[in-house]
Write an enzyme that holds these catalytic residues in place. Structure first.
Site, PDB file in Angstrom:
ATOM      1  N   GLY A  34      -1.738 -49.250 -24.588  1.00  9.36           N
ATOM      2  CA  GLY A  34      -3.056 -49.890 -24.632  1.00  9.36           C
ATOM      3  C   GLY A  34      -4.015 -49.092 -23.760  1.00  9.36           C
ATOM      4  O   GLY A  34      -3.593 -48.255 -22.952  1.00  9.36           O
ATOM      5  N   SER A  36      -6.653 -47.937 -20.881  1.00  7.64           N
ATOM      6  CA  SER A  36      -6.694 -48.104 -19.431  1.00  7.64           C
ATOM      7  C   SER A  36      -7.438 -49.413 -19.133  1.00  7.64           C
ATOM      8  O   SER A  36      -8.491 -49.672 -19.720  1.00  7.64           O
ATOM      9  CB  SER A  36      -7.452 -46.918 -18.811  1.00  7.64           C
ATOM     10  OG  SER A  36      -7.596 -47.129 -17.430  1.00  7.64           O
ATOM     11  N   GLY A  37      -6.853 -50.242 -18.302  1.00 10.86           N
ATOM     12  CA  GLY A  37      -7.478 -51.518 -17.972  1.00 10.86           C
ATOM     13  C   GLY A  37      -7.117 -52.650 -18.923  1.00 10.86           C
ATOM     14  O   GLY A  37      -7.589 -53.782 -18.775  1.00 10.86           O
ATOM     15  N   SER A  38      -6.280 -52.370 -19.907  1.00  7.99           N
ATOM     16  CA  SER A  38      -5.917 -53.434 -20.855  1.00  7.99           C
ATOM     17  C   SER A  38      -4.961 -54.446 -20.218  1.00  7.99           C
ATOM     18  O   SER A  38      -4.883 -55.599 -20.665  1.00  7.99           O
ATOM     19  CB  SER A  38      -5.291 -52.832 -22.122  1.00  7.99           C
ATOM     20  OG  SER A  38      -4.133 -52.079 -21.804  1.00  7.99           O
ATOM     21  N   GLY A  39      -4.223 -54.016 -19.191  1.00  6.53           N
ATOM     22  CA  GLY A  39      -3.325 -54.956 -18.515  1.00  6.53           C
ATOM     23  C   GLY A  39      -1.855 -54.556 -18.525  1.00  6.53           C
ATOM     24  O   GLY A  39      -0.981 -55.370 -18.216  1.00  6.53           O
ATOM     25  N   LYS A  40      -1.574 -53.307 -18.832  1.00  3.83           N
ATOM     26  CA  LYS A  40      -0.179 -52.860 -18.906  1.00  3.83           C
ATOM     27  C   LYS A  40       0.540 -53.032 -17.560  1.00  3.83           C
ATOM     28  O   LYS A  40       1.610 -53.646 -17.494  1.00  3.83           O
ATOM     29  CB  LYS A  40      -0.112 -51.371 -19.336  1.00  3.83           C
ATOM     30  CG  LYS A  40      -0.753 -51.101 -20.698  1.00  3.83           C
ATOM     31  CD  LYS A  40      -0.693 -49.631 -21.077  1.00  3.83           C
ATOM     32  CE  LYS A  40      -1.439 -48.709 -20.150  1.00  3.83           C
ATOM     33  NZ  LYS A  40      -2.887 -48.923 -20.102  1.00  3.83           N
ATOM     34  N   SER A 108      -0.154 -43.934 -23.578  1.00  7.85           N
ATOM     35  CA  SER A 108       0.423 -43.340 -24.806  1.00  7.85           C
ATOM     36  C   SER A 108      -0.455 -43.597 -26.033  1.00  7.85           C
ATOM     37  O   SER A 108      -0.106 -44.404 -26.891  1.00  7.85           O
ATOM     38  CB  SER A 108       1.868 -43.779 -25.042  1.00  7.85           C
ATOM     39  OG  SER A 108       2.112 -45.107 -24.715  1.00  7.85           O
TER      40      SER A 108
HETATM   41  N1  LIG Z   1      -4.379 -61.468 -19.886  1.00  4.23           N
HETATM   42  C1  LIG Z   1      -4.426 -60.440 -19.030  1.00  4.23           C
HETATM   43  N2  LIG Z   1      -3.331 -59.624 -18.925  1.00  4.23           N
HETATM   44  C2  LIG Z   1      -3.352 -58.565 -18.071  1.00  4.23           C
HETATM   45  N3  LIG Z   1      -4.407 -58.246 -17.272  1.00  4.23           N
HETATM   46  C3  LIG Z   1      -5.503 -59.030 -17.347  1.00  4.23           C
HETATM   47  C4  LIG Z   1      -5.546 -60.148 -18.214  1.00  4.23           C
HETATM   48  N4  LIG Z   1      -6.762 -60.745 -18.084  1.00  4.23           N
HETATM   49  C5  LIG Z   1      -7.427 -60.040 -17.157  1.00  4.23           C
HETATM   50  N5  LIG Z   1      -6.674 -59.008 -16.697  1.00  4.23           N
HETATM   51  C6  LIG Z   1      -7.103 -58.036 -15.662  1.00  4.23           C
HETATM   52  O1  LIG Z   1      -7.251 -56.766 -16.278  1.00  4.23           O
HETATM   53  C7  LIG Z   1      -6.913 -55.732 -15.364  1.00  4.23           C
HETATM   54  C8  LIG Z   1      -5.832 -54.851 -15.978  1.00  4.23           C
HETATM   55  O2  LIG Z   1      -5.581 -53.733 -15.128  1.00  4.23           O
HETATM   56  P1  LIG Z   1      -4.243 -52.895 -15.174  1.00  4.23           P
HETATM   57  O3  LIG Z   1      -4.252 -52.004 -13.985  1.00  4.23           O
HETATM   58  O4  LIG Z   1      -3.082 -53.794 -15.354  1.00  4.23           O
HETATM   59  O5  LIG Z   1      -4.458 -52.043 -16.502  1.00  4.23           O
HETATM   60  P2  LIG Z   1      -3.585 -50.851 -17.098  1.00  4.23           P
HETATM   61  O6  LIG Z   1      -3.460 -51.123 -18.562  1.00  4.23           O
HETATM   62  O7  LIG Z   1      -2.345 -50.687 -16.335  1.00  4.23           O
HETATM   63  O8  LIG Z   1      -4.527 -49.584 -16.909  1.00  4.23           O
HETATM   64  P3  LIG Z   1      -4.134 -48.046 -16.642  1.00  4.23           P
HETATM   65  O9  LIG Z   1      -3.761 -47.458 -17.976  1.00  4.23           O
HETATM   66  O10 LIG Z   1      -5.412 -47.433 -16.132  1.00  4.23           O
HETATM   67  O11 LIG Z   1      -3.038 -47.977 -15.635  1.00  4.23           O
HETATM   68  C9  LIG Z   1      -6.452 -56.411 -14.077  1.00  4.23           C
HETATM   69  O12 LIG Z   1      -7.528 -56.470 -13.172  1.00  4.23           O
HETATM   70  C10 LIG Z   1      -6.076 -57.823 -14.558  1.00  4.23           C
HETATM   71  O13 LIG Z   1      -6.207 -58.789 -13.547  1.00  4.23           O
HETATM   72 MG   LIG Z   2      -1.558 -49.115 -15.145  1.00  2.00          MG
END
Ligand SMILES: Nc1ncnc2c1ncn2[C@@H]1O[C@H](COP(=O)(O)OP(=O)(O)OP(=O)(O)O)[C@@H](O)[C@H]1O
Ligand SMILES: [Mg+2]
Length: 199
Positions: A34, A36-40, A108
């Protein structure tokens, strides 16, 4: 990758099934994809916490963290991105072979990159988890400030801004994180893992 003629595979005295029986779970790789920032990372951590609290072994391989250690020498060139992914997939495969539920948190962005990961891990243990939030939501969250930097042209080939994201066509699990909170998504994730890995 060239084959080394002087290397031989030494089989283990213990089978993967025995390790799984010991841990009372099935080793698997949850491959999160997903924007960046999607919540992985958030959901991978939440799953790890819930699993350990319930007496099960899970481990998170986070894209960024792996680049601090194992893959510290790799750049963001196409070739090194491929190598980064190959190594992460190989490590995840080892974790799964240990009987561990391994969550891999890694943008990915291309179908080809995920196909390669599935091929390395093996289709039986590989589960694609689509962490789905639209680009606007991720950009508004901008947890790391990366979107702002990418929009200023400071980060080349940034997924969603200057490089495409190809959504999974048939993910094993599809979590919509823009519409639901972390707790609800983490519960759905745990239910999926209970069904696939803990029975
Ligand atoms: N349902 C949800 N599930 C996951 N995260 C959520 C949700 N709703 C809001 N958020 C917020 O969205 C943000 C997701 O950030 P996170 O670092 O997990 O993203 P990531 O996909 O790991 O990004 P990256 O690829 O940059 O590492 C967090 O601040 C989290 O609190
Ligand atoms: Mg991450």
């Amino acid at each position: 990758m060239t084959k080394q003629p002087n290397l031989f595979w030494h089989p283990s005295a213990v089978t993967a099934k025995e390790r799984e029986a010991l841990l009372k779970q099935r080793g698997c790789v949850l491959w999160f994809t997903g924007y960046s920032g999607s919540g992985k990372s958030t959901l991978a951590r939440a799953l790890e916490r819930k699993m350990i609290d319930a007496g099960h072994l899970a481990y998170v391989l986070d894209g960024d963290n792996v680049r601090h250690g194992l893959n510290a020498g790799l750049t963001f060139s196409d070739e090194d991105r491929r190598e980064n992914l190959r190594r992460v997939a190989e490590v995840a495969k080892l974790f799964a072979d240990c009987g561990i539920v391994c969550a891999v948190s890694f943008i990915s962005p291309t179908r080809e990159s995920r196909r390669r990961a599935r091929e390395i891990v093996g289709p039986d243990r590989f589960m694609e988890v689509y962490i789905d939030a639209d680009l606007d939501t991720c950009e508004t969250r901008d947890v790391k400030g990366l979107y702002a930097r990418a929009r200023r042209g400071e980060i080349p080939d940034f997924t969603g801004v200057s490089s495409p994201y190809e959504p999974p066509e048939a993910p094993d699990l599809h979590l919509r994180t823009a519409a639901r909170d972390v707790a609800a998504c983490a519960d759905e994730l745990l239910a999926f893992v209970q069904d696939r890995c803990l029975r």
